[in-house]
Design a protein around this motif. Sequence first.
Motif, PDB file in Angstrom:
ATOM      1  N   ARG A   1      43.515  35.193  38.158  1.00  0.00           N
ATOM      2  CA  ARG A   1      42.971  36.416  37.553  1.00  0.00           C
ATOM      3  C   ARG A   1      43.450  36.519  36.109  1.00  0.00           C
ATOM      4  O   ARG A   1      44.637  36.269  35.856  1.00  0.00           O
TER       5      ARG A   1
ATOM      6  N   HIS B   1      46.513  40.821  36.377  1.00  0.00           N
ATOM      7  CA  HIS B   1      46.931  41.029  37.774  1.00  0.00           C
ATOM      8  C   HIS B   1      46.949  39.711  38.556  1.00  0.00           C
ATOM      9  O   HIS B   1      46.608  39.672  39.746  1.00  0.00           O
TER      10      HIS B   1
ATOM     11  N   ARG C   1      46.133  45.032  47.869  1.00  0.00           N
ATOM     12  CA  ARG C   1      46.818  44.018  47.049  1.00  0.00           C
ATOM     13  C   ARG C   1      47.604  44.713  45.951  1.00  0.00           C
ATOM     14  O   ARG C   1      47.063  45.528  45.200  1.00  0.00           O
TER      15      ARG C   1
ATOM     16  N   VAL D   1      40.648  50.821  43.133  1.00  0.00           N
ATOM     17  CA  VAL D   1      41.402  49.801  42.389  1.00  0.00           C
ATOM     18  C   VAL D   1      42.287  50.508  41.366  1.00  0.00           C
ATOM     19  O   VAL D   1      41.877  50.758  40.226  1.00  0.00           O
ATOM     20  N   GLY D   2      43.488  50.867  41.793  1.00  0.00           N
ATOM     21  CA  GLY D   2      44.349  51.706  40.956  1.00  0.00           C
ATOM     22  C   GLY D   2      45.615  51.005  40.517  1.00  0.00           C
ATOM     23  O   GLY D   2      45.826  49.822  40.760  1.00  0.00           O
TER      24      GLY D   2
ATOM     25  N   PHE E   1      39.910  46.645  25.900  1.00  0.00           N
ATOM     26  CA  PHE E   1      40.686  45.954  26.934  1.00  0.00           C
ATOM     27  C   PHE E   1      41.042  44.512  26.554  1.00  0.00           C
ATOM     28  O   PHE E   1      42.214  44.124  26.658  1.00  0.00           O
TER      29      PHE E   1
ATOM     30  N   PHE F   1      38.199  42.758  44.260  1.00  0.00           N
ATOM     31  CA  PHE F   1      38.068  44.220  44.179  1.00  0.00           C
ATOM     32  C   PHE F   1      37.104  44.589  43.054  1.00  0.00           C
ATOM     33  O   PHE F   1      36.892  43.807  42.115  1.00  0.00           O
TER      34      PHE F   1
ATOM     35  N   ARG G   1      34.696  49.070  33.231  1.00  0.00           N
ATOM     36  CA  ARG G   1      35.199  48.348  34.407  1.00  0.00           C
ATOM     37  C   ARG G   1      34.056  48.034  35.360  1.00  0.00           C
ATOM     38  O   ARG G   1      34.069  47.013  36.044  1.00  0.00           O
TER      39      ARG G   1
ATOM     40  N   SER H   1      32.908  44.761  34.348  1.00  0.00           N
ATOM     41  CA  SER H   1      33.834  43.634  34.257  1.00  0.00           C
ATOM     42  C   SER H   1      34.154  42.941  35.585  1.00  0.00           C
ATOM     43  O   SER H   1      34.333  41.729  35.648  1.00  0.00           O
ATOM     44  N   TYR H   2      34.249  43.727  36.656  1.00  0.00           N
ATOM     45  CA  TYR H   2      34.822  43.149  37.880  1.00  0.00           C
ATOM     46  C   TYR H   2      33.889  42.147  38.561  1.00  0.00           C
ATOM     47  O   TYR H   2      34.342  41.146  39.105  1.00  0.00           O
TER      48      TYR H   2
ATOM     49  N   GLN I   1      34.581  37.882  38.834  1.00  0.00           N
ATOM     50  CA  GLN I   1      34.543  37.130  40.111  1.00  0.00           C
ATOM     51  C   GLN I   1      33.638  35.906  39.985  1.00  0.00           C
ATOM     52  O   GLN I   1      33.854  34.890  40.640  1.00  0.00           O
TER      53      GLN I   1
HETATM   54 FE1  HDE Z   1      41.389  46.065  35.873  1.00  0.00          FE
HETATM   55  N1  HDE Z   1      40.723  44.168  35.978  1.00  0.00           N
HETATM   56  N2  HDE Z   1      40.426  46.335  34.140  1.00  0.00           N
HETATM   57  N3  HDE Z   1      42.234  47.931  35.648  1.00  0.00           N
HETATM   58  N4  HDE Z   1      42.454  45.823  37.550  1.00  0.00           N
HETATM   59  C1  HDE Z   1      40.992  43.282  36.951  1.00  0.00           C
HETATM   60  O1  HDE Z   1      39.385  41.969  38.052  1.00  0.00           O
HETATM   61  C2  HDE Z   1      39.465  45.522  33.650  1.00  0.00           C
HETATM   62  C3  HDE Z   1      41.962  48.824  34.658  1.00  0.00           C
HETATM   63  C4  HDE Z   1      43.212  46.747  38.192  1.00  0.00           C
HETATM   64  O2  HDE Z   1      44.437  42.913  43.098  1.00  0.00           O
HETATM   65  C5  HDE Z   1      40.156  42.044  36.881  1.00  0.00           C
HETATM   66  O3  HDE Z   1      39.279  40.819  39.981  1.00  0.00           O
HETATM   67  C6  HDE Z   1      38.860  46.095  32.477  1.00  0.00           C
HETATM   68  C7  HDE Z   1      42.458  50.124  34.999  1.00  0.00           C
HETATM   69  C8  HDE Z   1      43.838  46.155  39.347  1.00  0.00           C
HETATM   70  O4  HDE Z   1      42.628  41.761  42.701  1.00  0.00           O
HETATM   71  C9  HDE Z   1      39.236  42.306  35.677  1.00  0.00           C
HETATM   72  C10 HDE Z   1      39.499  47.284  32.273  1.00  0.00           C
HETATM   73  C11 HDE Z   1      43.026  49.990  36.230  1.00  0.00           C
HETATM   74  C12 HDE Z   1      43.399  44.838  39.362  1.00  0.00           C
HETATM   75  C13 HDE Z   1      39.712  43.675  35.227  1.00  0.00           C
HETATM   76  C14 HDE Z   1      40.475  47.435  33.320  1.00  0.00           C
HETATM   77  C15 HDE Z   1      42.893  48.616  36.616  1.00  0.00           C
HETATM   78  C16 HDE Z   1      42.541  44.664  38.237  1.00  0.00           C
HETATM   79  C17 HDE Z   1      40.920  40.755  36.882  1.00  0.00           C
HETATM   80  C18 HDE Z   1      39.296  48.285  31.171  1.00  0.00           C
HETATM   81  C19 HDE Z   1      43.729  51.054  37.062  1.00  0.00           C
HETATM   82  C20 HDE Z   1      43.789  43.776  40.365  1.00  0.00           C
HETATM   83  C21 HDE Z   1      40.714  40.144  38.246  1.00  0.00           C
HETATM   84  C22 HDE Z   1      37.953  48.717  31.016  1.00  0.00           C
HETATM   85  C23 HDE Z   1      42.875  52.185  37.419  1.00  0.00           C
HETATM   86  C24 HDE Z   1      42.897  43.762  41.541  1.00  0.00           C
HETATM   87  C25 HDE Z   1      39.746  40.981  38.886  1.00  0.00           C
HETATM   88  C26 HDE Z   1      43.362  42.725  42.523  1.00  0.00           C
HETATM   89  C27 HDE Z   1      41.882  43.461  37.942  1.00  0.00           C
HETATM   90  C28 HDE Z   1      39.129  44.283  34.182  1.00  0.00           C
HETATM   91  C29 HDE Z   1      41.340  48.531  33.390  1.00  0.00           C
HETATM   92  C30 HDE Z   1      43.423  48.129  37.846  1.00  0.00           C
HETATM   93  C31 HDE Z   1      39.234  41.253  34.613  1.00  0.00           C
HETATM   94  C32 HDE Z   1      37.757  45.471  31.651  1.00  0.00           C
HETATM   95  C33 HDE Z   1      42.316  51.411  34.167  1.00  0.00           C
HETATM   96  C34 HDE Z   1      44.777  46.845  40.325  1.00  0.00           C
HETATM   97  O5  HDE Z   1      37.898  42.369  36.043  1.00  0.00           O
END
Ligand code: HDE
Length: 720
Positions: free
Chosen positions: A77, A80, A117, A151-152, A166, A343, A363, A366-367, A371
């Motif tokens: 990833r 994370h 996770r 997804v927090g 980001f 997620f 977000r 992005s997710y 993947q």
């Molecule tokens: Fe994520 N974030 N994130 N994030 N995030 C990822 O998705 C992203 C943000 C969070 O255990 C990625 O599958 C952007 C906030 C967790 O698999 C990716 C932005 C919060 C996890 C991604 C944010 C999170 C991710 C990388 C700003 C808390 C791990 C791998 C717009 C509310 C999930 C994946 C796991 C993972 C993008 C901001 C939490 C790249 C673009 C805010 C817990 O898609």
Amino acid sequence: MAEKEESRKKDQANAKRDYLERHTANDDGEMLTTNQGVKVNDDHNSLKAGERGPTLLEDFHMREKITHFDHERIPERIVHARGSAAHGYFELKESMSEYTSAHFLQTPGTRTPVFVRFSTVAGSRGSTDLARDVRGFATKFYTEEGVYDLVGNNMPVFFIQDAMKFPDLIHAVKPEPDSEMPQAASAHDTFWDFVSLTPETLHNVFWAMSDRGIPRSYRMMEGFGIHTFRLVNKEGKSVFVKFHWKPVLGVHSVVWDEAQKISGMDPDFHRRDLWEAIENGNYPQYDFGVQIVPEEDEHKFNFDLLDPTKLLPEELVPVKIIGRMTLNRNPDNFFAETEQVAFHPGHVVPGIDFTNDPLLQGRLFSYTDTQLIRLGGPNFHEIPINRSVSPIHNNQRDGYMRQTINRGKSSYNPNTTEGGYPLQAKASEGGFVSHRERIDAHKVRARSESFIDHFSQPAMFYHSQSQPEKNHIISALRFELGMVKDEAIRKRVVSLLYMIDQSLADKVAMGLGLTAEAPDKITNHNVPADADPNDYQSPKKNPDVESSQALSMANTRKDTIETRMIAVLAADGVDDDSLMKMKKALEEEGAMVKIVAPRVGKIKTAAGNELMADKSLLNAASVLFDAVYIPAGIKSMMALKEEHKAIHFLDEAYTHCKAIAADGDGVDLWRESAAGKKEAMADKDEKTAVLHGVLLNQKPSEFIKAIAQHRFWDREKVPA
Ligand code: HDE
């Protein structure tokens, strides 16, 4: 204990059954086969032209085995990457039908399987668990209406307000691009450069610099959805909602010096802790809470509910607990489950919807995108861990690694070849209908003015902390900025701190050999090229509340020692009674007791009994434990006195403010340590020592009370 074991076994059996029902089980045959199912006769020797001859290209088994191996890794990833996960269930306690139509939130008692996770953000997949960082807390609910992902993180705010930033934030915090250093650390120039130019990061920076950035355990940290989401009920009426996870064991952290040492002793500390707790039947539990804001109150606060750098103080809107999550089964296979789980905040079910938080909106793109590269194609939803428990019917087809064998002629809609199936679902049939939010606006690239106050909430967070917590923030900032080489960056950060709290800025500055000064002006760099940055100065508003109880870990639960790790220092000749009485008392309270001796293997007690040492002084250290006990026994004490590591164990436990108890001759060992001598010189008698967390010849119950306090901060050296 037997009952607990019984119920643990039952839970695990049920969980396994649920799992097998949900996922395709592997048919575990006895014989080794190739991937084509051909039984293998020799898995040790490649096919050669003669015993000492060259290997033949024809060896399909060796080629298949090595090719598969060569392709074993997938991209980690981008954020994370380092994580650990567990299965469990969420049980609803209070119906939310007034607010949402989500099926899993209707009937108290409903159990929904989950996979959770936990992760760090910045480090690579093999990095240490104890990095100072935000922790991810991502939950996949396998509901009957489809997958819902929450997804927090373990902090309720984020570093930036707009998804556009980001990649910049992550590039800044990741190892620097020329040297690929430092690993899993924000303590370097590029991160703080970005912070110094981006005041909106400050609130999350304060959380990360606080003890929340170094949790004691995944089982002892909170989780937050961060963004404001919407709940929508059957009538289509919507309310705003913030989601919370509150750990049943309370919120606890380690200290920074300890974190750094744990990273050396056991970089898997959190992973191991989670795994072992579940194996031992100590299932992690979290209460699930919501803060609900009616639509008409959207603009009631001094901050914008759509701004993810702000939290909603519990004093303004209390957290209502509506259910509890229990994690009761470790994954069977790390890669298949923890690594391949995908997620996505966009995985929602009817009754849960989005808001226009610009970070959340980004977000949602992005997710899925990530993947595709990480899991190699659009069929990642078919990987067992990602599969919905509700059936999937649609006209999507093909793509890399397609598992489903679709039947029939139709892969389009509308069709007559399949009688029009699959059909769309009406809202009354559970079809997802987006909330009908009215939007009437200009298309612009801009930040709302309501987002431009970056100081009052970090100030509220700081002012909510107890004095020891404030000291830790000051030390953390000194540490991090002390690693920054460019003095101009340090100065810019200190000037931003000045806007939050002058005395804090003075103290941090002192540790850096600087003088804190207010910045000339707070220029916000996140503005369009044509804008005048002066229009974007960050005003400091009045916070809605000056300080909030829920933000300080000093107010957390301190009445249990369940699952705490207690070291008992012992050697041959240890007094049976003194050891066993304490061990029994601690275990009755749910603590885990480990005997640490000069070597592993058996030790002989004073009465001639044999005990197994769990760890030797070589492979244990006080940083891996919550408290330490030295039982009586003259011979044991004399042997330990000769061990430098035993003395160091005690000094370190003392420095890290942990509860220490000694009994009889054990007190002499304590007095050998520098801390023990210091306490004796300060004339701390046995009674005052209790207040101090050092219990000499006290009852087990006193030690238990002390461990529950977690730490005795008055022992700590306060930053000048
Ligand atoms: Fe994520 N974030 N994130 N994030 N995030 C990822 O998705 C992203 C943000 C969070 O255990 C990625 O599958 C952007 C906030 C967790 O698999 C990716 C932005 C919060 C996890 C991604 C944010 C999170 C991710 C990388 C700003 C808390 C791990 C791998 C717009 C509310 C999930 C994946 C796991 C993972 C993008 C901001 C939490 C790249 C673009 C805010 C817990 O898609």
